[in-house]
Scaffold this motif. Structure first.
Motif, PDB file in Angstrom:
ATOM      1  N   ASP A 210     -37.673 -34.008 -96.480  1.00 20.33           N
ATOM      2  CA  ASP A 210     -38.895 -34.262 -97.237  1.00 20.33           C
ATOM      3  C   ASP A 210     -40.064 -33.381 -96.818  1.00 20.33           C
ATOM      4  OD1 ASP A 210     -37.829 -36.127 -98.922  1.00 20.33           O
ATOM      5  OD2 ASP A 210     -38.500 -37.863 -97.776  1.00 20.33           O
ATOM      6  N   HIS A 211     -39.987 -32.774 -95.611  1.00 23.82           N
ATOM      7  CA  HIS A 211     -41.045 -31.878 -95.146  1.00 23.82           C
ATOM      8  C   HIS A 211     -40.386 -30.578 -94.684  1.00 23.82           C
ATOM      9  CE1 HIS A 211     -43.064 -35.776 -94.915  1.00 23.82           C
ATOM     10  NE2 HIS A 211     -44.197 -35.104 -95.022  1.00 23.82           N
ATOM     11  N   PHE A 225     -43.892 -24.615 -99.526  1.00 17.72           N
ATOM     12  CA  PHE A 225     -43.870 -25.885 -98.809  1.00 17.72           C
ATOM     13  C   PHE A 225     -43.375 -27.028 -99.693  1.00 17.72           C
ATOM     14  CE2 PHE A 225     -47.607 -23.513 -97.134  1.00 17.72           C
ATOM     15  CZ  PHE A 225     -47.078 -23.199 -95.889  1.00 17.72           C
ATOM     16  N   VAL A 227     -43.702 -31.130 -99.389  1.00 14.53           N
ATOM     17  CA  VAL A 227     -44.392 -32.188 -98.646  1.00 14.53           C
ATOM     18  C   VAL A 227     -44.054 -33.523 -99.305  1.00 14.53           C
ATOM     19  CG1 VAL A 227     -46.616 -33.088 -97.874  1.00 14.53           C
ATOM     20  CG2 VAL A 227     -46.272 -30.611 -98.043  1.00 14.53           C
ATOM     21  N   ASN A 228     -43.482 -34.431 -98.517  1.00 13.98           N
ATOM     22  CA  ASN A 228     -43.060 -35.721 -99.060  1.00 13.98           C
ATOM     23  C   ASN A 228     -42.183 -35.554-100.296  1.00 13.98           C
ATOM     24  OD1 ASN A 228     -44.235 -37.485 -97.178  1.00 13.98           O
ATOM     25  ND2 ASN A 228     -46.233 -37.309 -98.171  1.00 13.98           N
ATOM     26  N   TYR A 232     -45.979 -28.183-102.582  1.00  9.37           N
ATOM     27  CA  TYR A 232     -47.413 -28.142-102.299  1.00  9.37           C
ATOM     28  C   TYR A 232     -47.887 -26.693-102.418  1.00  9.37           C
ATOM     29  CZ  TYR A 232     -51.899 -28.356 -99.977  1.00  9.37           C
ATOM     30  OH  TYR A 232     -53.241 -28.232 -99.707  1.00  9.37           O
ATOM     31  N   PHE A 321     -48.574 -27.739 -90.021  1.00 11.93           N
ATOM     32  CA  PHE A 321     -47.830 -28.432 -91.065  1.00 11.93           C
ATOM     33  C   PHE A 321     -46.782 -29.396 -90.510  1.00 11.93           C
ATOM     34  CE2 PHE A 321     -44.275 -27.624 -94.388  1.00 11.93           C
ATOM     35  CZ  PHE A 321     -44.513 -28.846 -95.006  1.00 11.93           C
ATOM     36  N   PRO A 323     -43.341 -29.140 -90.107  1.00 16.23           N
ATOM     37  CA  PRO A 323     -42.172 -29.374 -90.970  1.00 16.23           C
ATOM     38  C   PRO A 323     -40.964 -29.819 -90.165  1.00 16.23           C
ATOM     39  CG  PRO A 323     -42.424 -27.040 -90.549  1.00 16.23           C
ATOM     40  CD  PRO A 323     -43.605 -27.706 -89.911  1.00 16.23           C
ATOM     41  N   ARG A 324     -40.036 -30.484 -90.843  1.00 22.73           N
ATOM     42  CA  ARG A 324     -38.768 -30.859 -90.226  1.00 22.73           C
ATOM     43  C   ARG A 324     -37.812 -29.671 -90.205  1.00 22.73           C
ATOM     44  NH1 ARG A 324     -37.691 -34.375 -86.772  1.00 22.73           N
ATOM     45  NH2 ARG A 324     -38.796 -35.965 -88.002  1.00 22.73           N
TER      46      ARG A 324
END
Length: 385
Positions: A210-211, A225, A227-228, A232, A321, A323-324
């Motif tokens: 999700d990220h 990106f 995001v959720n 984005y 940010f 991120p995963r």
């Protein structure tokens, strides 16, 4: 259920199916935030109309359960509509046609001359688009939308490409309007790295995350990106211009006017410039990557140096940010661990420990198709939205 509620439920079901491809009824109810009984009623209506099928081989089969039979999946039928994606690069044009179950019906690639004027590139796109529809046996009236990618910031208020693009022939042109007029369909334009992120998230190395950030490292360097679970792009569409992060304040002057931007140190032209004395003026970036993978020490060093520079910028990205996953694509991304290992080392040195520990850096799964598939994904995400 009254007519308005049923119409809303139908739109939500169709929207989830268009974005997901093929899902079980239970997953569909969860994603659409509807009661299972409501989903069953809507799906029955869609099946009666011939708009929903149970595909024999779904594009994205779910992970098998530890026990029990796998769930029956449903997807939108071809006659529910099709979408198209276009990707303009420095030296290529790609076109793809997909139905709403995510089955690709046609793909085409056209080489482009450097710095081709926009109108000439659009004329070629018009021909390739027409040929792709014919190959897919799709009537123009079945098309629900067209997504398009360009390598540069797309300023949303004006619809024009920013001056930092690597396609100078497109600056000052409203790309969506110009291409829509040529194709006879509305077109939604997005930065190519943003589309690469969408493509890898829907079909590739970003699935289930999700990220995430997608880094396209080629003639230019950009980031997209998620995001959720949603793309984005920032207030005006300029988010992700990673290539114009200043890495060396005393470095070379960039085409954007600043000094020491990441692109001046790690993008394709910089990599090839460092190899000119050894390999001459005619080496291309894909050729340099191929030689590095075959053991050429000079090409491998140039790519490793690029990875180190990119990692410095990605470290800042991770600090901001968190991120995963960071998915790396583009021509340089094809170098795999030759690029990724020094990138990870540099990231770990530059990022705070928690951000570095959270992120996984991986090679993209879609290769040079990531952006055109992202253009398709862009439209799929808009269906019934």
């Amino acid at each position: 259920m009254d007519r308005t509620s049923r119409r809303d439920a139908r739109a939500r079901v169709v929207g989830v199916l268009a974005e997901a491809g093929a899902v079980s009824r239970a997953d569909l109810a969860r994603r659409a935030a509807l009661a299972p009984s409501t989903v069953s009623a809507v799906v029955s209506d869609l099946q009666a109309a011939g708009l929903v099928v149970e595909p024999a081989e779904p594009v994205h089969p779910p992970e098998r359960q530890a026990v029990g039979r796998p769930p029956v999946l449903i997807a939108l039928h071809r006659k529910a509509g099709v979408v198209a994606g276009l990707d303009f690069g420095k030296r290529h044009l790609r076109v793809a046609i997909s139905d709403l179950s995510h089955q690709l019906l046609a793909e085409r690639r056209q080489p482009l001359a450097d710095d081709l004027p926009a109108q000439e590139a659009i004329a070629l796109a018009q021909d390739q688009f027409r040929d792709a529809l014919e190959e897919a046996e799709v009537h123009s009236g079945e098309l629900l939308g067209v997504g398009m990618g360009l390598p540069g910031p797309v300023h949303r208020p004006s619809g024009q490409l920013g001056n930092s693009t690597i396609l100078p022939g497109w600056v000052g042109i409203n790309a969506a309007e110009a291409v829509a007029e040529a194709l006879g369909h509305p077109v939604e334009v997005e930065n190519d790295a943003n589309l690469g992120a969408l493509g890898e998230w829907m079909w590739g190395s970003g699935r289930g995350v999700d990220h995430m950030a997608y880094v396209k490292a080629a003639t230019g360097i950009g980031a997209g990106f998620i995001v959720n679970g949603q793309p984005y792009v920032g207030a005006g569409g300029t988010a992700g211009e990673l290539g114009h992060t200043v890495v060396d304040p005393g470095g070379p002057i960039c085409r954007c006017g600043n000094r020491g931007c990441l692109e001046t140190l790690a993008a394709g032209p910089a990599v090839l410039s460092s190899l000119r004395d050894v390999h001459g003026d005619h080496l291309t970036l894909p050729e340099a990557v191929g030689l590095a993978l075959l053991g050429d020490a000079g090409c491998a060093r140039a790519i490793a140096d690029a990875g180190t520079a990119i990692g410095t910028a990605v470290a800042t990205l991770c600090n901001l940010f968190n991120p995963r996953r960071v998915v790396v694509g583009g021509d340089l991304g094809h170098a795999g661990e030759l690029l990724l290992e020094p990138l990870r080392d540099s990231l770990r040195r530059g990022a705070i420990r928690s951000a570095a520990d959270d992120v996984q850096v991986v090679e993209g799964a879609l290769g040079e198709r990531a952006e055109v598939l992202g253009a398709v994904a862009l439209v799929l995400g808009r269906v019934a939205a």
